[in-house]
Design an enzyme around this catalytic site. Structure first.
Site, PDB file in Angstrom:
ATOM      1  N   GLY A  44       0.804  -1.220   0.000  1.00 18.52           N
ATOM      2  CA  GLY A  44       0.000   0.000   0.000  1.00 18.52           C
ATOM      3  C   GLY A  44       0.839   1.273   0.000  1.00 18.52           C
ATOM      4  O   GLY A  44       2.008   1.282  -0.401  1.00 18.52           O
ATOM      5  N   LYS A  55      11.131   7.452   5.132  1.00 14.63           N
ATOM      6  CA  LYS A  55      12.141   7.223   6.174  1.00 14.63           C
ATOM      7  C   LYS A  55      13.505   6.887   5.556  1.00 14.63           C
ATOM      8  O   LYS A  55      14.544   7.218   6.127  1.00 14.63           O
ATOM      9  CB  LYS A  55      11.690   6.100   7.118  1.00 14.63           C
ATOM     10  CG  LYS A  55      10.977   6.603   8.361  1.00 14.63           C
ATOM     11  CD  LYS A  55       9.554   7.009   8.184  1.00 14.63           C
ATOM     12  CE  LYS A  55       9.256   8.440   8.041  1.00 14.63           C
ATOM     13  NZ  LYS A  55       7.851   8.764   7.830  1.00 14.63           N
ATOM     14  N   GLU A 207       1.542  27.800   5.773  1.00 18.12           N
ATOM     15  CA  GLU A 207       0.535  27.087   6.569  1.00 18.12           C
ATOM     16  C   GLU A 207      -0.663  27.994   6.844  1.00 18.12           C
ATOM     17  O   GLU A 207      -0.500  29.150   7.211  1.00 18.12           O
ATOM     18  CB  GLU A 207       1.173  26.596   7.887  1.00 18.12           C
ATOM     19  CG  GLU A 207       0.225  26.109   8.956  1.00 18.12           C
ATOM     20  CD  GLU A 207      -0.677  24.940   8.536  1.00 18.12           C
ATOM     21  OE1 GLU A 207      -0.169  23.968   7.958  1.00 18.12           O
ATOM     22  OE2 GLU A 207      -1.898  25.030   8.799  1.00 18.12           O
ATOM     23  N   HIS A 448      22.133   3.289  32.059  1.00 12.98           N
ATOM     24  CA  HIS A 448      22.936   4.505  31.968  1.00 12.98           C
ATOM     25  C   HIS A 448      24.180   4.217  31.155  1.00 12.98           C
ATOM     26  O   HIS A 448      24.804   3.179  31.351  1.00 12.98           O
ATOM     27  CB  HIS A 448      23.341   4.967  33.377  1.00 12.98           C
ATOM     28  CG  HIS A 448      24.295   6.117  33.356  1.00 12.98           C
ATOM     29  ND1 HIS A 448      23.872   7.407  33.117  1.00 12.98           N
ATOM     30  CD2 HIS A 448      25.645   6.179  33.517  1.00 12.98           C
ATOM     31  CE1 HIS A 448      24.919   8.217  33.144  1.00 12.98           C
ATOM     32  NE2 HIS A 448      26.018   7.499  33.384  1.00 12.98           N
TER      33      HIS A 448
HETATM   34  P1  FAD Z   1      -2.944   2.139   2.197  1.00 14.98           P
HETATM   35  O1  FAD Z   1      -1.593   1.935   2.722  1.00 14.98           O
HETATM   36  O2  FAD Z   1      -3.235   3.416   1.486  1.00 14.98           O
HETATM   37  O3  FAD Z   1      -3.229   0.904   1.243  1.00 14.98           O
HETATM   38  C1  FAD Z   1      -4.392   0.786   0.502  1.00 14.98           C
HETATM   39  C2  FAD Z   1      -4.152  -0.163  -0.643  1.00 14.98           C
HETATM   40  O4  FAD Z   1      -5.401  -0.475  -1.244  1.00 14.98           O
HETATM   41  C3  FAD Z   1      -3.297   0.396  -1.762  1.00 14.98           C
HETATM   42  O5  FAD Z   1      -2.361  -0.551  -2.171  1.00 14.98           O
HETATM   43  C4  FAD Z   1      -4.311   0.683  -2.876  1.00 14.98           C
HETATM   44  O6  FAD Z   1      -3.768   0.633  -4.180  1.00 14.98           O
HETATM   45  C5  FAD Z   1      -5.280  -0.457  -2.655  1.00 14.98           C
HETATM   46  N1  FAD Z   1      -6.597  -0.229  -3.204  1.00 14.98           N
HETATM   47  C6  FAD Z   1      -7.387   0.857  -3.075  1.00 14.98           C
HETATM   48  N2  FAD Z   1      -8.576   0.651  -3.700  1.00 14.98           N
HETATM   49  C7  FAD Z   1      -8.496  -0.596  -4.219  1.00 14.98           C
HETATM   50  C8  FAD Z   1      -9.398  -1.379  -4.984  1.00 14.98           C
HETATM   51  N3  FAD Z   1     -10.619  -0.941  -5.291  1.00 14.98           N
HETATM   52  N4  FAD Z   1      -8.997  -2.598  -5.384  1.00 14.98           N
HETATM   53  C9  FAD Z   1      -7.762  -3.071  -5.065  1.00 14.98           C
HETATM   54  N5  FAD Z   1      -6.884  -2.376  -4.337  1.00 14.98           N
HETATM   55  C10 FAD Z   1      -7.244  -1.158  -3.932  1.00 14.98           C
HETATM   56  N6  FAD Z   1       2.159   6.431   8.738  1.00 14.98           N
HETATM   57  C11 FAD Z   1       2.860   6.048   9.825  1.00 14.98           C
HETATM   58  O7  FAD Z   1       2.307   5.402  10.713  1.00 14.98           O
HETATM   59  N7  FAD Z   1       4.189   6.365   9.966  1.00 14.98           N
HETATM   60  C12 FAD Z   1       4.846   7.082   9.034  1.00 14.98           C
HETATM   61  O8  FAD Z   1       6.038   7.351   9.189  1.00 14.98           O
HETATM   62  C13 FAD Z   1       4.138   7.503   7.887  1.00 14.98           C
HETATM   63  N8  FAD Z   1       4.761   8.206   6.916  1.00 14.98           N
HETATM   64  C14 FAD Z   1       4.069   8.552   5.798  1.00 14.98           C
HETATM   65  C15 FAD Z   1       4.743   9.263   4.797  1.00 14.98           C
HETATM   66  C16 FAD Z   1       4.081   9.616   3.647  1.00 14.98           C
HETATM   67  C17 FAD Z   1       4.820  10.366   2.584  1.00 14.98           C
HETATM   68  C18 FAD Z   1       2.727   9.231   3.466  1.00 14.98           C
HETATM   69  C19 FAD Z   1       1.996   9.579   2.201  1.00 14.98           C
HETATM   70  C20 FAD Z   1       2.045   8.534   4.448  1.00 14.98           C
HETATM   71  C21 FAD Z   1       2.712   8.196   5.621  1.00 14.98           C
HETATM   72  N9  FAD Z   1       2.077   7.492   6.641  1.00 14.98           N
HETATM   73  C22 FAD Z   1       2.769   7.145   7.765  1.00 14.98           C
HETATM   74  C23 FAD Z   1       0.653   7.113   6.551  1.00 14.98           C
HETATM   75  C24 FAD Z   1       0.511   5.645   6.156  1.00 14.98           C
HETATM   76  O9  FAD Z   1       1.167   5.427   4.941  1.00 14.98           O
HETATM   77  C25 FAD Z   1      -0.962   5.290   6.062  1.00 14.98           C
HETATM   78  O10 FAD Z   1      -1.609   5.619   7.272  1.00 14.98           O
HETATM   79  C26 FAD Z   1      -1.145   3.801   5.796  1.00 14.98           C
HETATM   80  O11 FAD Z   1      -0.500   3.407   4.616  1.00 14.98           O
HETATM   81  C27 FAD Z   1      -2.635   3.467   5.696  1.00 14.98           C
HETATM   82  O12 FAD Z   1      -2.777   2.108   5.518  1.00 14.98           O
HETATM   83  P2  FAD Z   1      -4.075   1.489   4.820  1.00 14.98           P
HETATM   84  O13 FAD Z   1      -3.868   0.025   4.833  1.00 14.98           O
HETATM   85  O14 FAD Z   1      -5.285   2.050   5.447  1.00 14.98           O
HETATM   86  O15 FAD Z   1      -4.066   2.028   3.316  1.00 14.98           O
END
Ligand code: FAD
Length: 469
Positions: A44, A55, A207, A448
């Site tokens: 994802g 990171k 901001e 420590h």
């Molecule tokens: P996602 O990771 O968004 O995954 C969803 C998946 O579903 C994707 O692969 C997508 O293609 C797929 N999908 C969507 N619709 C469909 C469909 N209809 N059919 C098939 N597949 C589909 N969070 C942290 O905790 N720590 C961090 O350091 C951090 N850094 C980040 C840095 C950046 C630049 C960004 C953008 C985000 C960051 N996040 C961080 C947030 C984190 O990435 C998200 O909170 C997390 O990925 C959410 O997980 P999720 O499983 O809900 O969805």
């Protein structure tokens, strides 16, 4: 047509952890994922264009900055030169290994990975359109929506991923821009702004609010802004971007004071739009089961159950902080509930981290939240200037602040800014899960010399007996 106990739509931290847990519990499970950003890998947003690549660049750029600006004071004279191509290549290699790791875990836990785009096609049915254009429909007793989120747009600022980029574009700039304007002083904007500042860009952050990082304890946010300003980042707060014009070699942004007044023009080689993220449910077929997301696109849930029987939602697509570990927590709880166990998420103990330098990490309530709730609390605070390990490492910026109930001493919130605090906040997560008093931490022996001693000294401060400051 295959039949499953659970089909999960989305293979990010919500979806893949749900799939693994379902496999562990012996459920017949499939995970549908269409990949991110044109790729065909699991993981994802987090693994492909989020947590992990950001990171990777934060780590590499911090090393570069240290070599360029801080090694000298340790008696190491070097003149680093930037190889951005290699920096991006090592990021891609690590990301590739991680996404393959999820693939391996799917095999290990007997999860079927259905490659393609998933659509709910009525109760208990998921249609998957594969990359070859062919569609198949599968049946499932339970459908878990874990489709994540996408960058929020801003009227008047069109992302072209060349001059105006979102976080995905900012993870792969082909060269260091001379100037970068970041729209939005949230975690993603400040992390990626830090990467490019360290590599040589002049970074200005615009901001809308009168403060940075909303949600962060205000005292901590002020210290954080001071630290970033000292590093050369420029902040324009209480300002809104109302338009963007892409020129041949730069972008002109129209910026107005939120309170009203004359607009000004900011020009930059590259603009990073980082004003937040919104749930992603495009083409998901929610209407086929009668689910209507709210105004912000969020799918409403009650203990991960949506309004449609047998349909669940976890991760960024539903309420709560958009964080990978929040999605992971919900994944486990949702699947355990489906399996007839007692799934539970403690939303009060979900830590947040900003992986800049200094890092910021917090868990629980802020001072402002406690005041607004009328909760009497005591605070203990310890600066890293008084921590011996931080001192010998020349990393003395920041503090640890512990907030505890005035009557019971239960730890209610912990706010840290300083070196490697991302690695230390977990200690207080455990303490808070066990409803620890600040005295429990204050009377726990810490090694420590470590930065973790600051956690203990701050806890001592709640009862007024900090010993080392
Ligand atoms: P996602 O990771 O968004 O995954 C969803 C998946 O579903 C994707 O692969 C997508 O293609 C797929 N999908 C969507 N619709 C469909 C469909 N209809 N059919 C098939 N597949 C589909 N969070 C942290 O905790 N720590 C961090 O350091 C951090 N850094 C980040 C840095 C950046 C630049 C960004 C953008 C985000 C960051 N996040 C961080 C947030 C984190 O990435 C998200 O909170 C997390 O990925 C959410 O997980 P999720 O499983 O809900 O969805």
């Amino acid at each position: 047509m295959a039949q499953y106990d659970v089909i999960i739509i989305g293979g990010g931290p919500g979806g893949y952890n749900a799939a693994i847990r379902a496999g562990q519990l012996g459920l017949k499970v499939a995970c549908v994922d269409k990949g991110v950003n044109g790729g065909a890998t699991l993981g994802g947003t987090c693994l492909n264009v989020g947590c992990m690549p950001s990171k990777a660049l934060l780590h590499a750029s911090e090393m570069y900055d240290a070599a360029a600006n801080h090694f000298g004071e340790l008696g190491i004279d070097v003149k680093p030169s930037l190889n951005l191509t290699q920096m991006m290549a090592q990021k891609a290699t690590s990301v590739g290994q991680l996404t393959k790791g999820v693939e391996f875990l799917f095999k290990k836990n007997k999860v079927d990975w259905l490659k393609g785009s998933g659509r709910i096609a009525g109760p208990g049915k998921v249609e998957v359109a594969g990359p070859d254009g062919k569609s198949e429909t599968h049946e499932a007793k339970n459908i878990v929506i874990a489709t994540g989120s996408e960058p929020s747009p801003l009227a008047g600022v069109e992302v072209d991923q060349v001059r105006i980029v979102d976080s995905t574009g900012a993870l792969s700039l082909p060269k260091v821009p001379k100037s970068l304007v970041v729209i939005g002083a949230g975690i993603i904007g400040l992390e990626l702004g830090s990467v490019w500042r360290r590599l040589g860009a002049q970074v200005t952050v615009v901001e809308f609010l009168d403060r940075i990082t909303p949600g962060m304890d205000t005292e901590t946010a002020k210290t954080f802004q001071r630290a970033l300003t000292k590093q050369g980042m420029v902040f324009k707060l209480s300002s809104k971007v109302t338009g963007a014009k892409i020129g041949k070699s730069d972008v002109s942004l129209t910026v107005e004071p939120v309170a009203g007044g004359a607009a000004e023009t900011l020009t930059a080689d590259v603009v990073l739009l980082a004003v937040g993220r919104r749930p992603y449910t495009d083409g998901l077929g929610l209407e086929s089961v009668g689910i209507t997301p709210d105004k912000r696109g969020i799918i409403e849930t009650d203990h991960w159950k949506t309004s449609a029987p047998g349909v669940w939602a976890i991760g960024d697509v539903t309420h709560g902080p958009m964080l990978a570990h929040k999605g992971e927590e919900e994944a486990v709880a949702c699947i355990e509930t489906i399996a007839g166990k007692a799934g539970h998420v403690n939303y009060g103990v979900i830590p947040s981290v900003v992986y800049t330098s200094p890092e910021v990490a917090w868990v629980g309530q802020t001072e402002e939240e406690l005041k607004a709730a009328g909760r009497a609390y005591k605070a203990g605070k310890f600066p890293f200037t008084a921590n011996s390990r931080a001192k010998i490492n020349h990393e003395t910026e920041g503090f640890v602040k512990v907030l505890a109930d005035a009557a019971t001493d239960e730890v209610l919130g912990v706010h840290m800014i300083g070196p490697q605090v991302s690695e230390m906040i977990g200690e207080y997560c455990v303490a808070m899960e066990f409803k620890a008093a600040s005295e429990d931490v204050a009377r726990t022996c810490h090694p420590h010399p470590t930065r973790s001693e600051a956690l203990r000294q701050a806890a001592m401060g709640v009862e007024g007996w900090t010993m080392q400051a």
